[in-house]
Each structure stands twice: as structure tokens, then as C-alpha cells.
Design a protein around this motif. Structure first.
Motif, PDB file in Angstrom:
ATOM      1  N   ALA A   1       0.849  -1.182   0.000  1.00 51.85           N
ATOM      2  CA  ALA A   1       0.000   0.000   0.000  1.00 51.85           C
ATOM      3  C   ALA A   1       0.891   1.240   0.000  1.00 51.85           C
ATOM      4  O   ALA A   1       2.036   1.186   0.453  1.00 51.85           O
ATOM      5  CB  ALA A   1      -0.905  -0.001   1.225  1.00 51.85           C
ATOM      6  N   THR A   2       0.363   2.348  -0.496  1.00 47.64           N
ATOM      7  CA  THR A   2       1.165   3.577  -0.577  1.00 47.64           C
ATOM      8  C   THR A   2       1.526   4.120   0.799  1.00 47.64           C
ATOM      9  O   THR A   2       2.557   4.773   0.948  1.00 47.64           O
ATOM     10  CB  THR A   2       0.426   4.683  -1.356  1.00 47.64           C
ATOM     11  N   TRP A   3       0.701   3.867   1.805  1.00 45.73           N
ATOM     12  CA  TRP A   3       0.930   4.384   3.152  1.00 45.73           C
ATOM     13  C   TRP A   3       1.935   3.550   3.942  1.00 45.73           C
ATOM     14  O   TRP A   3       2.300   3.904   5.050  1.00 45.73           O
ATOM     15  CB  TRP A   3      -0.383   4.483   3.926  1.00 45.73           C
ATOM     16  N   CYS A   4       2.406   2.462   3.356  1.00 47.15           N
ATOM     17  CA  CYS A   4       3.345   1.536   4.011  1.00 47.15           C
ATOM     18  C   CYS A   4       4.777   1.968   3.686  1.00 47.15           C
ATOM     19  O   CYS A   4       5.230   1.835   2.550  1.00 47.15           O
ATOM     20  CB  CYS A   4       3.051   0.119   3.513  1.00 47.15           C
ATOM     21  N   LYS A   5       5.493   2.488   4.687  1.00 49.10           N
ATOM     22  CA  LYS A   5       6.867   2.975   4.459  1.00 49.10           C
ATOM     23  C   LYS A   5       7.821   1.871   3.996  1.00 49.10           C
ATOM     24  O   LYS A   5       8.605   2.082   3.081  1.00 49.10           O
ATOM     25  CB  LYS A   5       7.383   3.695   5.690  1.00 49.10           C
TER      26      LYS A   5
ATOM     27  N   THR B   1      -6.061  -1.509  -2.597  1.00 46.59           N
ATOM     28  CA  THR B   1      -6.715  -0.316  -3.118  1.00 46.59           C
ATOM     29  C   THR B   1      -7.838   0.198  -2.237  1.00 46.59           C
ATOM     30  O   THR B   1      -8.079   1.412  -2.177  1.00 46.59           O
ATOM     31  CB  THR B   1      -7.236  -0.602  -4.544  1.00 46.59           C
ATOM     32  N   THR B   2      -8.494  -0.668  -1.516  1.00 47.34           N
ATOM     33  CA  THR B   2      -9.612  -0.233  -0.672  1.00 47.34           C
ATOM     34  C   THR B   2      -9.157   0.657   0.485  1.00 47.34           C
ATOM     35  O   THR B   2      -9.985   1.336   1.091  1.00 47.34           O
ATOM     36  CB  THR B   2     -10.389  -1.435  -0.112  1.00 47.34           C
ATOM     37  N   THR B   3      -7.856   0.704   0.782  1.00 49.81           N
ATOM     38  CA  THR B   3      -7.345   1.555   1.867  1.00 49.81           C
ATOM     39  C   THR B   3      -6.698   2.837   1.338  1.00 49.81           C
ATOM     40  O   THR B   3      -6.205   3.635   2.131  1.00 49.81           O
ATOM     41  CB  THR B   3      -6.297   0.815   2.718  1.00 49.81           C
ATOM     42  N   GLU B   4      -6.695   2.997   0.030  1.00 45.23           N
ATOM     43  CA  GLU B   4      -6.030   4.145  -0.580  1.00 45.23           C
ATOM     44  C   GLU B   4      -6.977   5.337  -0.716  1.00 45.23           C
ATOM     45  O   GLU B   4      -8.198   5.166  -0.747  1.00 45.23           O
ATOM     46  CB  GLU B   4      -5.495   3.763  -1.972  1.00 45.23           C
ATOM     47  N   LYS B   5      -6.409   6.539  -0.845  1.00 44.50           N
ATOM     48  CA  LYS B   5      -7.204   7.751  -1.067  1.00 44.50           C
ATOM     49  C   LYS B   5      -7.965   7.652  -2.378  1.00 44.50           C
ATOM     50  O   LYS B   5      -9.132   8.018  -2.463  1.00 44.50           O
ATOM     51  CB  LYS B   5      -6.298   8.980  -1.091  1.00 44.50           C
ATOM     52  N   SER B   6      -7.266   7.156  -3.412  1.00 43.37           N
ATOM     53  CA  SER B   6      -7.877   7.001  -4.737  1.00 43.37           C
ATOM     54  C   SER B   6      -6.925   6.201  -5.628  1.00 43.37           C
ATOM     55  O   SER B   6      -5.748   6.040  -5.303  1.00 43.37           O
ATOM     56  CB  SER B   6      -8.147   8.362  -5.380  1.00 43.37           C
ATOM     57  N   VAL B   7      -7.438   5.746  -6.748  1.00 43.77           N
ATOM     58  CA  VAL B   7      -6.596   5.065  -7.731  1.00 43.77           C
ATOM     59  C   VAL B   7      -5.590   6.056  -8.306  1.00 43.77           C
ATOM     60  O   VAL B   7      -4.434   5.702  -8.573  1.00 43.77           O
ATOM     61  CB  VAL B   7      -7.458   4.413  -8.843  1.00 43.77           C
TER      62      VAL B   7
ATOM     63  N   VAL C   1       1.079  -3.076 -11.722  1.00 45.78           N
ATOM     64  CA  VAL C   1       0.443  -2.760 -10.449  1.00 45.78           C
ATOM     65  C   VAL C   1      -1.012  -3.189 -10.569  1.00 45.78           C
ATOM     66  O   VAL C   1      -1.751  -2.694 -11.419  1.00 45.78           O
ATOM     67  CB  VAL C   1       0.557  -1.253 -10.130  1.00 45.78           C
ATOM     68  N   LEU C   2      -1.393  -4.131  -9.723  1.00 42.12           N
ATOM     69  CA  LEU C   2      -2.747  -4.665  -9.741  1.00 42.12           C
ATOM     70  C   LEU C   2      -3.553  -4.026  -8.612  1.00 42.12           C
ATOM     71  O   LEU C   2      -3.044  -3.858  -7.507  1.00 42.12           O
ATOM     72  CB  LEU C   2      -2.732  -6.183  -9.578  1.00 42.12           C
ATOM     73  N   LEU C   3      -4.783  -3.685  -8.914  1.00 41.15           N
ATOM     74  CA  LEU C   3      -5.649  -2.999  -7.958  1.00 41.15           C
ATOM     75  C   LEU C   3      -6.581  -4.006  -7.302  1.00 41.15           C
ATOM     76  O   LEU C   3      -7.494  -4.536  -7.938  1.00 41.15           O
ATOM     77  CB  LEU C   3      -6.452  -1.909  -8.681  1.00 41.15           C
ATOM     78  N   ASP C   4      -6.327  -4.258  -6.030  1.00 39.59           N
ATOM     79  CA  ASP C   4      -7.126  -5.255  -5.304  1.00 39.59           C
ATOM     80  C   ASP C   4      -8.331  -4.601  -4.639  1.00 39.59           C
ATOM     81  O   ASP C   4      -8.238  -4.063  -3.545  1.00 39.59           O
ATOM     82  CB  ASP C   4      -6.275  -5.981  -4.265  1.00 39.59           C
ATOM     83  N   GLN C   5      -9.431  -4.692  -5.342  1.00 39.16           N
ATOM     84  CA  GLN C   5     -10.699  -4.221  -4.795  1.00 39.16           C
ATOM     85  C   GLN C   5     -11.626  -5.410  -4.553  1.00 39.16           C
ATOM     86  O   GLN C   5     -12.797  -5.237  -4.269  1.00 39.16           O
ATOM     87  CB  GLN C   5     -11.333  -3.215  -5.759  1.00 39.16           C
ATOM     88  N   LYS C   6     -11.065  -6.625  -4.693  1.00 45.40           N
ATOM     89  CA  LYS C   6     -11.842  -7.857  -4.563  1.00 45.40           C
ATOM     90  C   LYS C   6     -11.525  -8.643  -3.298  1.00 45.40           C
ATOM     91  O   LYS C   6     -12.130  -9.657  -3.039  1.00 45.40           O
ATOM     92  CB  LYS C   6     -11.573  -8.772  -5.764  1.00 45.40           C
TER      93      LYS C   6
END
Length: 167
Positions: A67-71, A98-104, A120-125
Motif C-alpha cells: 500500500a502507498t501508506w506503508c513505508k 486499493t480499498t485503503t487508498e485515497k484514490s486510484v 500494479v494490480l488494484l485489489d478491490q476484490k
């Protein structure tokens, strides 16, 4: 005499089938343990295409959950990209939570900033839940047949990845 010959032949065939079923080659079970066949999945990529894990059979694959928020995820991205760039037979699939991100768009900006070249795969499932990912980053390292070689619940360096892949 003919009946005894046929009975012997049938018995030999049955013994052969039994031996094949007991000792012959077996497909690995689908699961999440070392040696298991990794569960297949299909997700949309950041560029709008669809990718499935099975598309990459024939290559060693790093399935990296991040995730983007993960340093630590940010820290290991350049090493993942270097491994992929330097080795034709290795693929990195970066599965974003992706469900924890601000946006795609935020995910796209993040990967553009880091200049990653891997899909980069978007996990919304909920694929990450299916893979029992509890911490980030988590990386499943698969062989060319899609079997799990190892699972790492930590940030990996380029050297550690090379060691895991026998590069």
C-alpha cells in the motif's frame, strides 16, 4: 489356460494402476504453504488491463502485497523493480490494497514518482484476504509452475530477493 492368462493380465494392469495412483506424479494442492500451487486470481491493472497470476507461468513471480501508506513498501519498490529489470525470467506483480487508498489516482502518482515498471494490480476484490496477508509488505515467491517457494512477511532487499530466487 486362456482364462488364466487374461486374469493375470487384468491383475497386472490393476496393480500398475494402483502403483501409479500411489507413487505417480501428483499435482500440488492449491494453498498458501511452501510447495502448494498459489491460488490464481484476476485483477485490473493500474493501466486498465486485466491480469491473472496464471498469465505469468513460465517465470518466477514475486506477488508483492503493498500500500502507498506503508513505508517499508516504498523502500523495497526500487529493489523489486531492479530485480524485474535485470532478469527476464522474473516478474513482479504488485498487488495494491486499493480499498485503503485515497484514490486510484493516488496509487498512480505514487508508482509514477517511484518509476516502477512492473504491473500494479488494484485489489478491490479482497485477494489479500484470500492470501491471508496480515502485514505489509508481504511477498509470495513462486517458481515457474506457480508453486510457492517461500512467503516473506517483511520488506525485502535486492540481495534477499536474489538469494530467494537463486539468482
Amino acid at each position: 489356460m486362456w482364462k488364466k492368462g487374461m486374469a493375470s493380465a487384468v491383475l497386472l494392469v490393476l496393480i500398475g494402476l494402483l502403483a501409479w495412483n500411489l507413487f505417480g506424479p501428483k499435482e500440488p494442492a492449491i494453498g498458501l504453504e511452501k510447495g502448494d500451487q498459489a491460488p490464481d486470481f484476476e485483477l485490473k491493472t493500474l493501466d486498465g488491463k486485466t491480469a491473472s497470476l496464471s498469465d505469468y507461468r513460465g517465470k518466477k513471480v514475486l506477488v508483492n502485497f503493498w500500500a502507498t501508506w506503508c513505508k517499508p513498501c516504498r523502500t523495497e519498490m526500487p529493489d523489486l523493480d531492479a530485480i524485474r529489470s535485470e532478469n527476464d525470467q522474473v516478474e513482479v506483480l504488485a498487488v495494491n490494497l486499493t480499498t485503503t487508498e485515497k484514490s486510484v489516482d493516488h496509487v498512480a502518482a505514487f508508482t509514477k514518482e517511484l518509476k516502477v515498471s512492473f504491473p500494479v494490480l488494484l485489489d478491490q476484490k479482497g485477494i489479500q484476504a484470500r492470501y491471508q496477508v496480515l502485514s505489509y509488505p508481504t511477498t509470495y515467491i513462486l517458481d515457474e509452475k506457480g508453486r510457492i517457494m517461500s512467503v516473506k512477511h517483511q520488506m525485502l532487499t535486492k540481495k534477499e530477493i536474489e538469494k530467494e530466487l537463486d539468482l
